[in-house]
Enzyme design. Structure first.
Site, PDB file in Angstrom:
ATOM      1  N   ASP A  17      39.905  47.434  32.924  1.00 19.56           N
ATOM      2  CA  ASP A  17      38.484  47.541  33.212  1.00 19.56           C
ATOM      3  C   ASP A  17      38.131  48.835  33.931  1.00 19.56           C
ATOM      4  O   ASP A  17      36.975  49.215  33.994  1.00 19.56           O
ATOM      5  CB  ASP A  17      38.030  46.334  34.043  1.00 19.56           C
ATOM      6  CG  ASP A  17      36.758  45.735  33.473  1.00 19.56           C
ATOM      7  OD1 ASP A  17      36.379  46.133  32.359  1.00 19.56           O
ATOM      8  OD2 ASP A  17      36.143  44.900  34.141  1.00 19.56           O
ATOM      9  N   ASP A 246      34.834  31.289  34.959  1.00 22.60           N
ATOM     10  CA  ASP A 246      35.766  30.351  34.331  1.00 22.60           C
ATOM     11  C   ASP A 246      35.300  28.904  34.496  1.00 22.60           C
ATOM     12  O   ASP A 246      35.413  28.097  33.595  1.00 22.60           O
ATOM     13  CB  ASP A 246      37.178  30.539  34.885  1.00 22.60           C
ATOM     14  CG  ASP A 246      37.208  30.653  36.393  1.00 22.60           C
ATOM     15  OD1 ASP A 246      36.131  30.680  37.026  1.00 22.60           O
ATOM     16  OD2 ASP A 246      38.312  30.721  36.959  1.00 22.60           O
TER      17      ASP A 246
HETATM   18  O1  LIG Z   1      34.995  43.632  37.079  1.00 22.53           O
HETATM   19  C1  LIG Z   1      36.012  42.965  36.925  1.00 22.53           C
HETATM   20  C2  LIG Z   1      36.542  42.100  37.920  1.00 22.53           C
HETATM   21  C3  LIG Z   1      37.708  41.388  37.655  1.00 22.53           C
HETATM   22  N1  LIG Z   1      38.349  41.525  36.451  1.00 22.53           N
HETATM   23  C4  LIG Z   1      39.598  40.748  36.189  1.00 22.53           C
HETATM   24  O2  LIG Z   1      39.403  39.411  36.552  1.00 22.53           O
HETATM   25  C5  LIG Z   1      40.631  38.841  36.958  1.00 22.53           C
HETATM   26  C6  LIG Z   1      40.471  38.061  38.260  1.00 22.53           C
HETATM   27  O3  LIG Z   1      40.154  38.918  39.326  1.00 22.53           O
HETATM   28  P1  LIG Z   1      40.883  38.840  40.770  1.00 22.53           P
HETATM   29  O4  LIG Z   1      40.437  40.001  41.557  1.00 22.53           O
HETATM   30  O5  LIG Z   1      42.345  38.614  40.589  1.00 22.53           O
HETATM   31  O6  LIG Z   1      40.164  37.580  41.388  1.00 22.53           O
HETATM   32  P2  LIG Z   1      40.790  36.176  41.888  1.00 22.53           P
HETATM   33  O7  LIG Z   1      39.931  35.681  42.997  1.00 22.53           O
HETATM   34  O8  LIG Z   1      42.232  36.268  42.175  1.00 22.53           O
HETATM   35  O9  LIG Z   1      40.546  35.298  40.574  1.00 22.53           O
HETATM   36  C7  LIG Z   1      40.341  33.903  40.591  1.00 22.53           C
HETATM   37  O10 LIG Z   1      38.953  33.597  40.553  1.00 22.53           O
HETATM   38  C8  LIG Z   1      38.257  34.087  39.382  1.00 22.53           C
HETATM   39  C9  LIG Z   1      36.830  33.594  39.458  1.00 22.53           C
HETATM   40  O11 LIG Z   1      36.207  34.059  40.588  1.00 22.53           O
HETATM   41  C10 LIG Z   1      38.928  33.552  38.108  1.00 22.53           C
HETATM   42  O12 LIG Z   1      38.324  34.139  36.977  1.00 22.53           O
HETATM   43  C11 LIG Z   1      40.398  33.903  38.108  1.00 22.53           C
HETATM   44  O13 LIG Z   1      41.043  33.392  36.958  1.00 22.53           O
HETATM   45  C12 LIG Z   1      41.048  33.337  39.356  1.00 22.53           C
HETATM   46  O14 LIG Z   1      42.417  33.691  39.404  1.00 22.53           O
HETATM   47  C13 LIG Z   1      41.638  39.981  37.092  1.00 22.53           C
HETATM   48  O15 LIG Z   1      42.518  39.943  35.989  1.00 22.53           O
HETATM   49  C14 LIG Z   1      40.759  41.210  37.061  1.00 22.53           C
HETATM   50  O16 LIG Z   1      41.405  42.322  36.503  1.00 22.53           O
HETATM   51  C15 LIG Z   1      37.836  42.370  35.462  1.00 22.53           C
HETATM   52  O17 LIG Z   1      38.407  42.490  34.392  1.00 22.53           O
HETATM   53  N2  LIG Z   1      36.688  43.063  35.730  1.00 22.53           N
END
Ligand SMILES: O=c1ccn([C@@H]2O[C@H](COP(=O)(O)OP(=O)(O)O[C@H]3O[C@H](CO)[C@@H](O)[C@H](O)[C@H]3O)[C@@H](O)[C@H]2O)c(=O)[nH]1
Ligand SMILES: [Mn+2]
Length: 532
Positions: A17, A246
């Site tokens: 991204d 999600d």
């Molecule tokens: O602008 C963005 C922001 C995030 N992501 C992707 O989204 C995923 C989740 O982001 P992360 O920063 O790891 O957030 P978490 O809080 O760890 O994610 C949790 O919470 C999210 C919802 O808030 C769910 O979608 C995820 O599956 C869940 O693991 C990662 O693969 C990022 O690379 C993008 O592609 N673009």
């Protein structure tokens, strides 16, 4: 790529991204490494098949012939990792790499927020020449950075996934998609087959919308200091305008009559990196609580959208999370008001001898004993349960409160949605403290002032309560205040690591002096105003 699955039917997409040439370089290296790694995995039935995870654990190949191969494989991996690391240190790729296909797509002036779309097929499975060093076919491997422009909303993860689905429909057009976050790795090469069983089931397969695995973290300390083993739901993300895309997508799929499967096999399918500092953990929960509260107040409210479509139990199940944010208000009330009243000598709860005491005791003791038994049965420890109680309180007074405020500001049109990405790495010293389960507060945050002020205030109130106990003579004289003294004592006990960070600890992960002064000030002000 190393999944035990026919390579012709498997295509791997990496969504970058930020559109970084360094990520592309990493994937380009991986596409070469795969030609040696995949045969190695198949020959020795390696698990887990993430090379980083595999080599960080000890060697399990016994005979000497294997161990030389093991060592050279490890060497190959480490050399690649070193090359990637040094490129990252450098911050750019050397000019001579630009002759390779794909690298020329990057030009100066491109940033993570402003770049054209880039799609690069690194390994094309349709091509006869895409083979590993044993001559077996390789799965397709694609790099993709969707277009991003500052003037267009990119919708975060959901936007990235939708772009990915559109692009993949042109390249592989598979009927089933497995989505994995960038901070997770595959821990079981059979997971794809396992999940496919549900979709292919002759009787029930047609109703299955998605299969979800629990979110398990690799780096959880023994007693789960940050209370992270919560199972966040599914990996299908499509619905825009919500920080928990999600959840809303899962809800919609359910409401359209699809069923879902939750599987939790003994060998975990995916392992991820959980936040290792309190600040990160709190920010993550702020996003989640805000997203859920927003769902509740929108047309996607599980009680409205789900009415007549999904079972009441499932509607209520979704609602528990929706109430995280508003729950901050009663939490704050119970942490502050009874203690302040104790200071002033006002009794709020029934006396222990009164029959009205029974329902209070029943609900409180019942809830906590039930919770304790449940978490012990799920394999947690006493200390783990106690830590998770602390985390719920800390989240309640900070993340969830901020979640309410942010939701309100958004409803009133004062601010837009954000998605604060969770940090993916932590520094060496910090990891050592994490392993010892010493709370790492992390980057300074206004949230800490709230936490510390509540801790200080309760300490004052408890001291005053105990003083009354001595001066006013004995236990019975204080009976009307008994519950408040007990509550205040428990609040102080659960905040012990906070006092330690405020006054005793000197390490980098502890609370800054400014928080100590501010919280002392706020707590004194509150108690002074109460007494007057
Ligand atoms: O602008 C963005 C922001 C995030 N992501 C992707 O989204 C995923 C989740 O982001 P992360 O920063 O790891 O957030 P978490 O809080 O760890 O994610 C949790 O919470 C999210 C919802 O808030 C769910 O979608 C995820 O599956 C869940 O693991 C990662 O693969 C990022 O690379 C993008 O592609 N673009
Ligand atoms: Mn994550």
């Amino acid at each position: 790529m190393a999944y035990n699955y026919p390579p012709k039917k498997l295509s791997v997409y990496l969504s970058d991204d930020a559109g970084s040439v360094l990520t592309f370089y990493g994937l380009w290296e991986a596409s070469h490494f795969a030609k040696c790694w995949l045969p190695f995995c198949k020959r020795y039935n390696v698990e887990p098949r993430s090379p980083a995870a595999y080599f960080s654990k000890s060697c399990d190949l016994r005979d000497a012939r294997d161990s030389t191969e093991w060592a050279s494989m490890k060497n190959l991996y480490e050399e690649m990792a070193d090359r990637i690391d040094s490129m990252v240190m450098l911050g750019k790729i050397p000019e001579e790499l630009r002759v390779n296909k794909g690298f020329s797509e990057w030009s100066s002036g491109m940033t993570s927020r402003n770049h054209p779309p880039i799609v690069q097929i690194l390994i094309d499975g349709r091509d006869q020449g895409s083979i590993d060093k044993d001559g077996n076919a390789l799965p397709t491997l694609v790099y993709m950075a969707r277009e991003k422009r500052p003037q267009h909303h990119h919708h975060f993860k959901a936007g990235a996934l939708n772009a990915l689905i559109r692009a993949s429909s042109e390249i592989s057009n598979s009927p089933v998609i497995l989505n994995m976050d960038c901070d997770m790795y595959s821990n079981n090469s059979e997971s794809i087959r396992q999940a496919s069983c549900f979709f292919l089931d002759e009787e029930k397969g047609h109703d299955i919308g998605f299969v979800q695995y629990p979110q398990v973290f690799d780096n959880i300390s023994k007693n789960d200091l940050y209370g992270n083993s919560l199972n966040v739901i599914s990996q299908i993300g499509l619905k825009y305008d919500c920080a928990v895309e999600d959840v809303i997508t899962g809800l919609l799929i359910h409401c359209r009559g699809w069923k879902s499967v939750f599987i939790n096999p003994p060998r975990k399918a995916f392992l991820g990196v959980a936040p290792t500092t309190l600040a990160e953990s709190l920010v993550q929960y702020k996003r989640w609580s805000e997203g859920h509260f927003q769902i509740f107040l929108s047309k996607y409210c599980p009680l409205i959208l789900g009415r007549g479509k999904i079972k009441l139990g499932l509607q209520m199940g979704y609602c528990i999370f929706c109430f995280w944010a508003p729950n901050s208000l009663p939490t704050l009330y119970y942490l502050v008001i009874p203690s302040l009243c104790l200071l002033k000598g006002i009794s709020l709860f029934p006396e222990i001898t009164s029959p009205w005491f029974v329902p209070f005791a029943f609900v409180t003791i019942g809830k906590h004993v039930y919770g304790l038994v449940e978490s012990l049965r799920c394999g947690s420890t006493m200390a783990g349960w106690w830590n998770s109680q602390r985390m719920w309180i800390l989240r309640g007074t900070t993340s969830f409160l901020y979640g309410v405020i942010a939701t309100m500001l958004k409803l009133l049109g004062f601010s837009k949605m954000g998605f604060t990405i969770t940090a993916k790495v932590s520094d060496g010293d910090a990891s050592k403290r994490y392993e010892k389960e010493v709370m790492e507060f992390g980057s300074s945050s206004s949230m800490f002032v709230i936490i510390a002020s509540i801790a200080m205030l309760n300490l004052f109130c408890l001291m005053r309560g105990l003083q009354r106990l001595v001066v006013d003579g004995g236990f019975m004289g204080l009976e009307p205040l008994f519950i408040q003294i007990l509550l205040c004592g428990l609040i102080v006990a659960i905040h012990l690591p906070i006092y330690e960070a405020l006054f005793i600890r000197k390490d980098k992960g502890s609370l800054p002096l400014s928080v100590t002064f501010l919280s002392l000030g706020f707590a004194m002000l509150a108690s002074m105003l109460t007494i007057v």
